[in-house]
Design a protein around this motif. Sequence first.
Motif, short mmCIF file in Angstrom:
data_model
loop_
_atom_site.label_atom_id
_atom_site.label_comp_id
_atom_site.label_asym_id
_atom_site.label_seq_id
_atom_site.Cartn_x
_atom_site.Cartn_y
_atom_site.Cartn_z
N GLU A 250 55.19 35.64 -53.98
CA GLU A 250 54.01 35.05 -53.34
C GLU A 250 53.26 36.15 -52.60
O GLU A 250 53.85 36.93 -51.85
CB GLU A 250 54.43 33.95 -52.36
N ARG B 247 47.04 39.35 -55.34
CA ARG B 247 46.99 40.17 -56.54
C ARG B 247 46.24 41.49 -56.32
O ARG B 247 46.41 42.44 -57.07
CB ARG B 247 46.35 39.41 -57.69
N LYS C 147 41.48 40.13 -52.96
CA LYS C 147 42.01 38.77 -52.80
C LYS C 147 42.61 38.61 -51.41
O LYS C 147 42.56 37.52 -50.83
CB LYS C 147 43.07 38.51 -53.88
N ARG D 274 43.18 34.68 -50.46
CA ARG D 274 43.62 33.88 -51.59
C ARG D 274 45.02 34.32 -52.04
O ARG D 274 45.18 35.28 -52.79
CB ARG D 274 42.64 33.99 -52.75
N GLU E 171 48.56 33.80 -54.03
CA GLU E 171 49.01 33.20 -55.29
C GLU E 171 50.52 33.29 -55.38
O GLU E 171 51.14 34.22 -54.85
CB GLU E 171 48.37 33.93 -56.49
N THR F 217 53.70 33.39 -58.14
CA THR F 217 53.99 33.68 -59.53
C THR F 217 55.49 33.56 -59.79
O THR F 217 56.30 34.11 -59.03
CB THR F 217 53.54 35.11 -59.91
#
Length: 413
Positions: free
Chosen positions: A78, A81, A85, A90, A92, A94
């Motif tokens: 987590e 990227r 970002k 933001r 993300e 994965t």
Amino acid sequence: MGGGASIELGAYVGNFSAGLVGGLSFVNDGGSLISEFSEKKIGLEAGFTFDKNILDFLPEWLGIRPNAALFADFYSAEGYRSESKKIIGRKEKTDGLAFIGEAAIFIDFINMLKTESLHFIPTLGYNYTFRVEEDEGLLHSSRLSLGVRMVYTPTRVDYDEWLASLDHGEAGSLTVSAPTRAKKFTPDGDGVEDTVIFDVTHDAAEHGGLASWELRVYDPGNNLFWRQKGTEEIETPFTWTGESLSGAEVESGCLYQYVWYVKANDGSDGFIPGLISTGIMIKEHDGVLTFSLSSIQFGPDSSEFDNISKEQAQRNYELFDEVAEILERYAGYNVTVEGHANNVTGTEREHIEELLPLSQARAETVKRELVKRGIKAERITPIGKGSSAMVTRLRADWWKNRRVEFIMTKAEE
């Protein structure tokens, strides 16, 4: 912060180890982009331990173990990227699968924390990892590791303990007979007494028929050497080639104890113990003839036959008679008599101060006994080797280190 652990379930065969490995690890606040990372991995590993048995310069407590492993790694990450970002906040998450190959070198601190069945081995390792991920391609990294290996060895049941465990109970006892045909068992391929032949008989038929049978052979150190069992009728005559469970051969001039155990369908059982005597087996290499005797008994820390039983002394004299006959048969050969000893402490001090003079004195005693039997003294050269050529480091096999070797070379004309 972060942490992790791994666990291995495997087996040792000699110095080779192989196992199934599983592990998990996690990282919180692991970096500027990745805030959380966790992984679960499972795989196979194999290694080989180089200890003092293989590299003589190593101390008794140290082993060097090269190791290789392959893993499937299920990971979850987590974070951001990219830096852009991260600026806009933001995050993300994965989830993915990576394949890992790992090469490692471990330092094992062996023979330090042991019980009869458990061996705890502190381990320090350097691991180099190759990781293949779908998005990132090939990655590599290295790390130091610290752990403890726990090795379980089943408790050894020796000859006397097994005999004592054979209790007939309430069902009654069988009559078992298993004489051998070999007088001097010598599996050297010359066609003479190369196998042990047992003529086995029993009366299990009078007790509801045969339920099971077992043959055990124990070496001179009281270790289980050979074992065979079955439920079908025993093949008669029954043949044993002299090979051990590990593929080792019998030693020259030794006594091997055996037990035949038979059980009937009504619960009755019976057993018969006996002895197999091995003859002297001569090996030839480039014109040099050799044989070794680990069965000559001396008194503790002595070069004489004091403080041994009458049976052991008599056995010594029979062996000297047999050796003298061999030297008479090879009258054109001189012989070097090498005394060898077992180093209990593993120290150079014991080798130099105690074992070298002791093994020299024992070699000279052997020479004296052969001269008594008519062998010319000038044909015999006694040498004490101390513990410089131990054949094993295993405590159960220390008896093999205490031996006398005979090296026969053609006399110069």
